[in-house]
Scaffold this motif. Structure first.
Motif, mmCIF file in Angstrom:
data_model
loop_
_atom_site.group_PDB
_atom_site.id
_atom_site.type_symbol
_atom_site.label_atom_id
_atom_site.label_comp_id
_atom_site.label_asym_id
_atom_site.label_seq_id
_atom_site.Cartn_x
_atom_site.Cartn_y
_atom_site.Cartn_z
ATOM 1 N N LYS A 150 2.562 -2.712 59.798
ATOM 2 C CA LYS A 150 2.972 -4.036 60.279
ATOM 3 C C LYS A 150 3.629 -3.968 61.661
ATOM 4 C CE LYS A 150 3.832 -8.490 60.093
ATOM 5 N NZ LYS A 150 4.563 -8.645 61.347
ATOM 6 N N PRO A 151 4.667 -3.142 61.857
ATOM 7 C CA PRO A 151 5.259 -3.102 63.204
ATOM 8 C C PRO A 151 4.280 -2.599 64.264
ATOM 9 C CG PRO A 151 6.195 -1.382 61.809
ATOM 10 C CD PRO A 151 5.425 -2.282 60.914
ATOM 11 N N VAL A 152 3.414 -1.644 63.876
ATOM 12 C CA VAL A 152 2.436 -1.136 64.831
ATOM 13 C C VAL A 152 1.442 -2.232 65.219
ATOM 14 C CG1 VAL A 152 0.405 0.358 65.025
ATOM 15 C CG2 VAL A 152 2.588 1.315 64.300
ATOM 16 N N LYS A 153 1.054 -3.048 64.252
ATOM 17 C CA LYS A 153 0.146 -4.158 64.541
ATOM 18 C C LYS A 153 0.781 -5.130 65.536
ATOM 19 C CE LYS A 153 -2.446 -7.894 62.309
ATOM 20 N NZ LYS A 153 -2.766 -8.569 61.014
ATOM 21 N N ASP A 154 2.072 -5.424 65.337
ATOM 22 C CA ASP A 154 2.776 -6.323 66.254
ATOM 23 C C ASP A 154 2.855 -5.739 67.662
ATOM 24 O OD1 ASP A 154 3.239 -8.328 64.412
ATOM 25 O OD2 ASP A 154 5.202 -7.557 63.809
ATOM 26 N N ILE A 155 3.173 -4.443 67.753
ATOM 27 C CA ILE A 155 3.295 -3.792 69.055
ATOM 28 C C ILE A 155 1.949 -3.745 69.767
ATOM 29 C CG2 ILE A 155 3.790 -1.604 70.213
ATOM 30 C CD1 ILE A 155 5.900 -1.090 68.025
ATOM 31 N N SER A 156 0.911 -3.372 69.025
ATOM 32 C CA SER A 156 -0.424 -3.264 69.616
ATOM 33 C C SER A 156 -0.922 -4.615 70.126
ATOM 34 C CB SER A 156 -1.396 -2.697 68.584
ATOM 35 O OG SER A 156 -2.699 -2.583 69.123
ATOM 36 N N LEU A 157 -0.727 -5.659 69.326
ATOM 37 C CA LEU A 157 -1.164 -6.996 69.726
ATOM 38 C C LEU A 157 -0.382 -7.480 70.945
ATOM 39 C CD1 LEU A 157 -2.913 -9.456 69.224
ATOM 40 C CD2 LEU A 157 -1.232 -10.251 67.538
ATOM 41 N N ALA A 158 0.923 -7.199 70.950
ATOM 42 C CA ALA A 158 1.751 -7.606 72.093
ATOM 43 C C ALA A 158 1.279 -6.920 73.373
ATOM 44 C CB ALA A 158 3.215 -7.265 71.817
ATOM 45 N N ALA A 159 0.953 -5.634 73.269
ATOM 46 C CA ALA A 159 0.499 -4.880 74.442
ATOM 47 C C ALA A 159 -0.802 -5.459 74.987
ATOM 48 C CB ALA A 159 0.317 -3.409 74.082
ATOM 49 N N LYS A 160 -1.714 -5.808 74.100
ATOM 50 C CA LYS A 160 -2.992 -6.366 74.538
ATOM 51 C C LYS A 160 -2.799 -7.737 75.198
ATOM 52 C CE LYS A 160 -5.762 -3.966 71.036
ATOM 53 N NZ LYS A 160 -6.554 -4.108 69.784
ATOM 54 N N ARG A 161 -1.940 -8.563 74.598
ATOM 55 C CA ARG A 161 -1.686 -9.890 75.170
ATOM 56 C C ARG A 161 -1.063 -9.779 76.559
ATOM 57 N NH1 ARG A 161 1.054 -13.122 70.023
ATOM 58 N NH2 ARG A 161 -0.872 -13.994 69.163
ATOM 59 N N MET A 162 -0.081 -8.918 76.691
ATOM 60 C CA MET A 162 0.613 -8.787 77.960
ATOM 61 C C MET A 162 -0.302 -8.208 79.036
ATOM 62 S SD MET A 162 3.660 -10.011 77.614
ATOM 63 C CE MET A 162 4.478 -9.369 79.061
ATOM 64 N N THR A 163 -1.097 -7.208 78.668
ATOM 65 C CA THR A 163 -1.996 -6.584 79.637
ATOM 66 C C THR A 163 -2.990 -7.598 80.187
ATOM 67 O OG1 THR A 163 -1.800 -4.425 78.554
ATOM 68 C CG2 THR A 163 -3.689 -4.757 80.000
ATOM 69 N N SER A 164 -3.557 -8.410 79.301
ATOM 70 C CA SER A 164 -4.515 -9.427 79.728
ATOM 71 C C SER A 164 -3.863 -10.460 80.648
ATOM 72 C CB SER A 164 -5.118 -10.118 78.501
ATOM 73 O OG SER A 164 -5.971 -11.166 78.874
ATOM 74 N N ALA A 165 -2.672 -10.919 80.258
ATOM 75 C CA ALA A 165 -1.981 -11.942 81.051
ATOM 76 C C ALA A 165 -1.550 -11.402 82.409
ATOM 77 C CB ALA A 165 -0.759 -12.456 80.278
ATOM 78 N N ILE A 166 -1.082 -10.172 82.440
ATOM 79 C CA ILE A 166 -0.618 -9.584 83.695
ATOM 80 C C ILE A 166 -1.788 -9.380 84.659
ATOM 81 C CG2 ILE A 166 0.358 -7.483 84.712
ATOM 82 C CD1 ILE A 166 2.218 -7.330 82.268
ATOM 83 N N THR A 167 -2.961 -9.060 84.122
ATOM 84 C CA THR A 167 -4.146 -8.928 84.971
ATOM 85 C C THR A 167 -4.445 -10.244 85.674
ATOM 86 O OG1 THR A 167 -5.085 -7.233 83.518
ATOM 87 C CG2 THR A 167 -6.599 -8.378 84.990
#
Length: 378
Positions: free
Chosen positions: A343-360
């Motif tokens: 569960k925490p890993v899923k949250d971290i992984s999803l957050a990383a993907k969202r942030m990476t896309s938005a920052i691009t």
């Protein structure tokens, strides 16, 4: 919406019409809401708008019909600003449509509103809108109304809507607009509609929130990093002490439990950040396109501050991008250690993907802002 012949000279005949409105998804599954929306709005374009324009030798095009390669958001903004005519389907008050429509209103160029009966947004209820229903007979009636609006507009001129009248009132040295020039008894100073500086202020407010999101994300990443260091040290001690698997599993469970809150917080912040990006993207790109069409010596201080803010925001985001990428990759490996971490890993992984896309996406804003700022200093 159409000015009287007595007040308007014969205008240039419009040749290009850009159609603003919801589009839907042509690749969505049959029967899905996105596919049904695509079929519906394509039908409105093909059966109502395009034939009405064709009658007056006006070429109508939607965003998905732009043939030239390039940044689609920039192309849309250019069409919104530069086209001879815009017909906007305001059904449902789609946010992107409403922003593009607001940008168009400021230009003062011919604009016609249409919308499905019962789906019209309250914000523009005071502006004449050609209403349609989905029945074939009603669509034919809507086409005839558009044809009538085009005929009168081509002959007598198109009336300026409130935002354009207000802006032009600010640009004159003769004080408030007279009723003859505005086509309305109200003077510009009595109108409460937002102007271009208000729009910039609203965007900058959203960017300020994104800056706060980035700061909150940095603190959350640091907290997760500290917890990970503690857990790693504990696992090394247990391994060196030849502790049983049950002891190591209990340590992992404690680590997972401690990660739960910051990982959830990280995902929440990333979701807020991504949502702000979605809401602001078309607006920021539209604002940048508007800045690009304004001569450098005519830009105000607010415009320059806006460009500087975009560049600074990107620098702050890029500083944490590599850290987010590393954290996301590490989280993917952790999931194999124990089910407690899923569960925490899923949250971290999803957050990383969202942030990476938005920052691009944010980097694209900054690149455009830098080029515009350089044009000012050259």
């Amino acid at each position: 919406m159409i000015a009287s012949k007595a007040l308007r000279p014969q205008p240039d005949r419009p040749r290009m019409c850009f159609v603003v409105g919801p589009i839907g998804d042509p690749y969505a599954a049959h029967g899905s809401p996105e596919r049904e929306a695509y079929e519906h709005y394509l039908g409105i374009f093909e059966q109502v708008i395009a034939p009405a324009c064709e009658k007056y030798e006006i070429t109508a095009v939607r965003a998905d019909g732009i043939a030239h390669a390039g940044d689609i958001n920039e192309q849309i903004c250019r069409h919104v600003i530069e086209s001879d005519l815009v017909i906007a389907d305001v059904s449902g008050g789609n946010p992107n449509v409403m922003y593009e429509l607001g940008l168009r209103h400021i230009t003062g160029k011919p604009t016609i509103h249409i919308g499905e009966a019962g789906q019209l947004p309250f914000d523009i209820a005071s502006i004449r809108t050609i209403r349609y229903q989905r029945a074939r007979s009603h669509l034919a009636g809507a086409r005839r109304e558009i044809e009538s609006a085009l005929e009168v507009g081509i002959q007598d001129g198109f009336e300026l809507l409130t935002p354009a009248r207000v802006l032009r009132g600010f640009q004159t040295d003769d004080g408030p607009l007279s009723s003859e020039r505005s086509g309305d008894a109200e003077v510009a100073t009595e109108d409460d509609s937002p102007g271009i500086l208000d729009d910039f202020a609203a965007i900058e407010d959203g960017l300020d929130h994104m800056t706060a999101d980035l700061d909150a994300m940095r603190k959350t990443v640091e907290a997760i990093g500290a917890l990970t260091e503690q857990s790693t040290a504990e696992m090394i001690d247990l391994t060196q002490a030849n502790a049983p698997a049950s002891a190591r599993l209990a340590a992992v469970a404690r680590y997972a439990d401690s990660l739960s809150a910051p990982a959830g917080e990280m995902n929440f912040i990333a979701g807020e950040f991504a949502e702000r990006m979605t809401n602001l993207d078309s607006g920021v790109r539209a604002a940048l396109s508007l800045v690009e069409t304004t001569p450098p010596d005519e830009r105000g201080v607010e415009t320059e501050e806006f460009l500087v803010q975009l560049v600074a925001l990107d620098k702050s985001a890029q500083a944490g991008l590599s850290q987010m990428g590393f954290l996301g990759a590490s989280a993917e490996r952790l999931v194999r250690v124990s089910r407690h971490l899923r569960k925490p890993v899923k949250d971290i992984s999803l957050a990383a993907k969202r942030m990476t896309s938005a920052i691009t996406c944010m980097g694209e804003w900054a690149d455009k802002a830098r080029s515009l700022a350089q044009g000012t200093t050259e």
